[in-house]
Design a protein around this motif. Structure first.
Motif, PDB file in Angstrom:
ATOM      1  N   ALA A  17       0.847  -1.196   0.000  1.00 42.21           N
ATOM      2  CA  ALA A  17       0.000   0.000   0.000  1.00 42.21           C
ATOM      3  C   ALA A  17       0.877   1.238   0.000  1.00 42.21           C
ATOM      4  CB  ALA A  17      -0.935   0.018   1.217  1.00 42.21           C
ATOM      5  N   ALA A  18       0.290   2.346  -0.436  1.00 42.53           N
ATOM      6  CA  ALA A  18       0.963   3.636  -0.339  1.00 42.53           C
ATOM      7  C   ALA A  18       0.753   4.185   1.073  1.00 42.53           C
ATOM      8  CB  ALA A  18       0.396   4.598  -1.377  1.00 42.53           C
ATOM      9  N   ALA A  19       1.436   5.281   1.376  1.00 47.88           N
ATOM     10  CA  ALA A  19       1.329   5.866   2.714  1.00 47.88           C
ATOM     11  C   ALA A  19       1.199   7.378   2.633  1.00 47.88           C
ATOM     12  CB  ALA A  19       2.542   5.493   3.564  1.00 47.88           C
TER      13      ALA A  19
ATOM     14  N   ASP B  35       6.800 -14.279   7.840  1.00 44.11           N
ATOM     15  CA  ASP B  35       7.167 -14.542   6.449  1.00 44.11           C
ATOM     16  C   ASP B  35       6.347 -13.734   5.452  1.00 44.11           C
ATOM     17  OD1 ASP B  35       9.126 -16.349   7.194  1.00 44.11           O
ATOM     18  OD2 ASP B  35       7.742 -18.057   7.160  1.00 44.11           O
ATOM     19  N   ILE B  36       5.276 -13.094   5.896  1.00 45.06           N
ATOM     20  CA  ILE B  36       4.483 -12.263   4.998  1.00 45.06           C
ATOM     21  C   ILE B  36       5.285 -11.005   4.660  1.00 45.06           C
ATOM     22  CG2 ILE B  36       2.383 -10.869   4.778  1.00 45.06           C
ATOM     23  CD1 ILE B  36       0.982 -12.848   6.612  1.00 45.06           C
ATOM     24  N   LYS B  37       5.471 -10.752   3.387  1.00 43.09           N
ATOM     25  CA  LYS B  37       6.255  -9.603   2.939  1.00 43.09           C
ATOM     26  C   LYS B  37       5.356  -8.374   2.806  1.00 43.09           C
ATOM     27  CE  LYS B  37       9.852 -12.251   2.546  1.00 43.09           C
ATOM     28  NZ  LYS B  37      10.933 -12.161   3.566  1.00 43.09           N
ATOM     29  N   CYS B  38       5.836  -7.241   3.292  1.00 42.75           N
ATOM     30  CA  CYS B  38       5.059  -6.009   3.239  1.00 42.75           C
ATOM     31  C   CYS B  38       5.851  -4.909   2.532  1.00 42.75           C
ATOM     32  CB  CYS B  38       4.677  -5.560   4.650  1.00 42.75           C
ATOM     33  SG  CYS B  38       3.600  -6.740   5.507  1.00 42.75           S
ATOM     34  N   PHE B  39       5.164  -4.214   1.615  1.00 38.51           N
ATOM     35  CA  PHE B  39       5.850  -3.242   0.759  1.00 38.51           C
ATOM     36  C   PHE B  39       5.108  -1.907   0.714  1.00 38.51           C
ATOM     37  CE2 PHE B  39       6.800  -7.472  -0.842  1.00 38.51           C
ATOM     38  CZ  PHE B  39       8.181  -7.437  -1.042  1.00 38.51           C
ATOM     39  N   LEU B  40       5.896  -0.870   0.420  1.00 31.38           N
ATOM     40  CA  LEU B  40       5.373   0.471   0.181  1.00 31.38           C
ATOM     41  C   LEU B  40       5.373   0.737  -1.317  1.00 31.38           C
ATOM     42  CD1 LEU B  40       4.835   3.570   1.066  1.00 31.38           C
ATOM     43  CD2 LEU B  40       7.332   3.800   0.821  1.00 31.38           C
ATOM     44  N   ILE B  41       4.319   1.393  -1.829  1.00 36.17           N
ATOM     45  CA  ILE B  41       4.327   1.956  -3.177  1.00 36.17           C
ATOM     46  C   ILE B  41       4.232   3.470  -2.994  1.00 36.17           C
ATOM     47  CG2 ILE B  41       1.823   1.546  -3.378  1.00 36.17           C
ATOM     48  CD1 ILE B  41       4.289   1.654  -6.339  1.00 36.17           C
ATOM     49  N   ASP B  42       5.194   4.217  -3.505  1.00 32.14           N
ATOM     50  CA  ASP B  42       5.312   5.646  -3.205  1.00 32.14           C
ATOM     51  C   ASP B  42       5.138   6.493  -4.458  1.00 32.14           C
ATOM     52  OD1 ASP B  42       5.670   7.329  -1.002  1.00 32.14           O
ATOM     53  OD2 ASP B  42       7.763   7.718  -1.491  1.00 32.14           O
TER      54      ASP B  42
ATOM     55  N   GLU C 290      -3.866  11.986  -4.436  1.00 30.54           N
ATOM     56  CA  GLU C 290      -4.177  12.759  -3.237  1.00 30.54           C
ATOM     57  C   GLU C 290      -4.214  11.849  -2.024  1.00 30.54           C
ATOM     58  OE1 GLU C 290      -7.690  15.086  -3.637  1.00 30.54           O
ATOM     59  OE2 GLU C 290      -6.972  16.207  -5.375  1.00 30.54           O
ATOM     60  N   GLY C 291      -3.685  12.371  -0.908  1.00 35.81           N
ATOM     61  CA  GLY C 291      -3.746  11.634   0.347  1.00 35.81           C
ATOM     62  C   GLY C 291      -2.599  10.676   0.583  1.00 35.81           C
ATOM     63  N   ILE C 292      -1.693  10.560  -0.380  1.00 35.07           N
ATOM     64  CA  ILE C 292      -0.539   9.677  -0.203  1.00 35.07           C
ATOM     65  C   ILE C 292       0.734  10.436  -0.566  1.00 35.07           C
ATOM     66  CG2 ILE C 292      -1.774   7.512  -0.540  1.00 35.07           C
ATOM     67  CD1 ILE C 292      -0.811   7.500  -3.445  1.00 35.07           C
ATOM     68  N   GLY C 293       1.857   9.946  -0.035  1.00 33.73           N
ATOM     69  CA  GLY C 293       3.131  10.611  -0.261  1.00 33.73           C
ATOM     70  C   GLY C 293       3.383  11.681   0.777  1.00 33.73           C
ATOM     71  N   ILE C 294       4.592  11.718   1.307  1.00 36.05           N
ATOM     72  CA  ILE C 294       4.928  12.678   2.357  1.00 36.05           C
ATOM     73  C   ILE C 294       6.449  12.802   2.455  1.00 36.05           C
ATOM     74  CG2 ILE C 294       5.037  10.956   4.220  1.00 36.05           C
ATOM     75  CD1 ILE C 294       3.570  12.956   6.012  1.00 36.05           C
ATOM     76  N   ASN C 295       6.909  13.909   2.995  1.00 37.11           N
ATOM     77  CA  ASN C 295       8.353  14.130   3.121  1.00 37.11           C
ATOM     78  C   ASN C 295       8.798  14.310   4.559  1.00 37.11           C
ATOM     79  OD1 ASN C 295       9.386  14.043   0.363  1.00 37.11           O
ATOM     80  ND2 ASN C 295       7.973  15.741   0.034  1.00 37.11           N
ATOM     81  N   ARG C 296       8.134  13.620   5.438  1.00 34.73           N
ATOM     82  CA  ARG C 296       8.562  13.563   6.834  1.00 34.73           C
ATOM     83  C   ARG C 296       8.127  12.220   7.412  1.00 34.73           C
ATOM     84  NH1 ARG C 296       3.612  16.274   7.196  1.00 34.73           N
ATOM     85  NH2 ARG C 296       2.327  15.729   9.013  1.00 34.73           N
ATOM     86  N   LEU C 297       8.778  11.817   8.485  1.00 36.64           N
ATOM     87  CA  LEU C 297       8.422  10.563   9.145  1.00 36.64           C
ATOM     88  C   LEU C 297       7.396  10.835  10.231  1.00 36.64           C
ATOM     89  CD1 LEU C 297      11.781   8.611   9.625  1.00 36.64           C
ATOM     90  CD2 LEU C 297       9.911   8.114   8.048  1.00 36.64           C
TER      91      LEU C 297
END
Length: 473
Positions: A307-309, A328-335, A370-377
């Motif tokens: 998922a995106a964040a 074992d479940i792999k988790c990924f970000l789409i940015d 809209e609603g995804i993507g950011i430049n801070r943690l």
């Protein structure tokens, strides 16, 4: 045999026949009636028996969550994997953010940080704000939303229709005091100040006999007259409640730059800043809700989640829960473009080339999503457990949305389309035969003015033209 005897015998036979016929009719009627009754009882007993507690939800809050997990047939056939998506657009508020809004407001009410009649404020590009507006009303609260003025206009229209007040501000860096999130934080403080000022003024009036306290803590007018010199202060306080002036603790009045909004009305019981980016109720909504639902719906038989964040709550809550069940479940970000999270996950540095010195525009166009993507943690994102990340592009998101509409009848929003781009990327990495889950955050109904606007897309060189999935390379 005499005619009389013959007639008597015939009468007896006829009477016996009639009696037999009548008896037969009675028996048949009883059989038919009993059979029909048994059939009805059998039919009724075969119907599902629902109790009221299971078939009737407790208001709009009761239908948030437990969304279906659907197979995206076109992507599954194209990749050889089973691509599953949580249909979050079926929540009552139309998006995955209903879960977050409900959790944030519920916890705030339980802790006392928010009370009935209070104002929930938030800085949001749209979906969270819409969910907060809906849930706030359900809990007897108000909502004030600050959004960037480049957000899709239909989102502001929906917010206003839901009874929220909407404040649009120009897009600026999060470090700027007028970033929409920072403005929303200030509005909560202002609403609380208004409520305290009103309470203090009522206490002063009560001490002078103008009002008396009620059992619920509020005050009741004794007279409509104000025979004391505090008339001017009372009037000034009304101005302060509307945002025109500010009352100091010593009773002096000074001009204020407070915004005149609904959050300052007399019935306001203070403000609460939802703080979706840093409030870990966001994470908990998905760790306690969405994650367990996915685990149950798949029977634990999944290999990856992607998922995106934006705030990071969805990705963090779900990835954390799934890996707690099975590491074992792999988790990924789409940015998306313009976000620094991809580099943070893959290289350990929160950076994107759009943020390079001398390249950052005053009002940049980083991404159509809209609603995804950011430049801070954010605190929420830091709770995520990730095995890798992919970079998505705007044209991939646009093309994916049209592909899903044409092949699956799925009318999805920009972040949902980006998530599906991520699902295909993960399928390519893992190979055929795997089960991959993603999120359909919302539908395309909130993206008509930009993401589904041919003129807007053409102006940004994003006109879709693919016939299949060739846009993914």
């Amino acid at each position: 045999m005499s005619p009389a005897m013959s007639n008597n015998s015939g009468a007896v036979v006829a009477a016996a026949a009639a009696a037999t016929a009548a008896f037969t009719i009675v028996i048949l009627s009883h059989f038919i009636f009993s059979n029909r009754k048994n059939c009805r009882e059998k039919t009724h007993s075969s119907l599902p028996k629902f109790s009221r507690s299971k078939s009737v939800a407790d208001g709009v809050i009761g239908v948030i969550g437990n969304t279906p997990l659907i197979k995206i047939n076109s992507l599954s056939e194209a990749t050889g994997c089973e691509i599953l998506a949580k249909a979050e657009f079926l929540n009552p508020g139309g998006s995955v953010k209903d879960r977050v809004a409900e959790k944030i407001i519920q916890e705030a009410l339980q802790s006392g940080d928010l009370v009935k009649g209070g104002v929930v404020t938030e800085g949001s590009a749209g979906s969270t704000a819409i969910s907060l507006a809906m849930v706030a009303q359900a809990y007897g609260c108000k909502c004030h939303v600050v959004i960037p003025d480049d957000a899709a206009i239909e989102k502001a229209q929906i917010l206003e229709a839901l009874g929220a007040t909407v404040e649009r501000v120009r897009p600026v860096s999060i470090t700027h005091k007028d970033h929409f999130v920072n403005v929303a934080r200030r509005r909560a403080v202002e609403a609380t100040d208004y409520a305290k000022e009103r309470e203090a003024q009522e206490v002063r009036r009560a001490s002078k006999g103008e009002v008396k306290p009620c059992e619920n803590g509020e005050f009741k007018e004794i007279s409509d007259c104000y025979p004391y010199p505090c008339d001017s202060i009372g009037s000034a306080l009304d101005d302060a409640i509307r945002g025109g002036t500010q009352i100091n603790p010593n009773g002096q009045v000074k001009e204020s730059s407070y915004l005149r909004t609904e959050l300052s009305r007399d019935e306001c019981k203070g403000g609460f800043f939802a703080d979706q980016f840093e409030n870990l109720a966001n994470f908990r909504a998905h760790y306690e809700g969405t994650g367990p639902e996915i685990w149950e719906q798949t029977g634990g038989n999944l290999h990856a989640f992607v998922a995106a964040a934006g705030t990071g709550g969805t990705l963090a809550g779900i990835s954390h829960f799934l890996q707690d069940q099975n590491p074992d479940i792999k988790c990924f970000l789409i940015d998306p473009p313009g976000s620094g999270l991809f580099n943070k996950v893959t290289r350990g540095v929160l950076y994107t080339r759009e943020e390079a010195e001398g390249k950052r525009l005053k009002n940049p166009f980083d991404t159509i999503t809209e609603g995804i993507g950011i430049n801070r943690l954010t605190k929420n994102f830091q709770m995520a457990r990730l095995d890798g990340a992919f970079r998505g592009t705007d044209i991939e998101a646009v093309e994916m949305s049209r592909f899903l509409m044409k092949n699956d009848g799925l009318f999805v929003g920009s972040s949902s389309a980006m998530n599906c781009v991520g699902a295909v990327r993960v399928a390519g990495l893992l190979g055929p035969g795997h089960t991959i889950v993603t999120i359909l955050c919302d539908s395309g109904m909130r993206h008509l003015s930009k993401f589904y606007n041919p003129q807007y897309l053409s102006a940004h060189s994003l006109t879709p033209c693919a016939s299949a999935l060739e846009f993914l390379g």
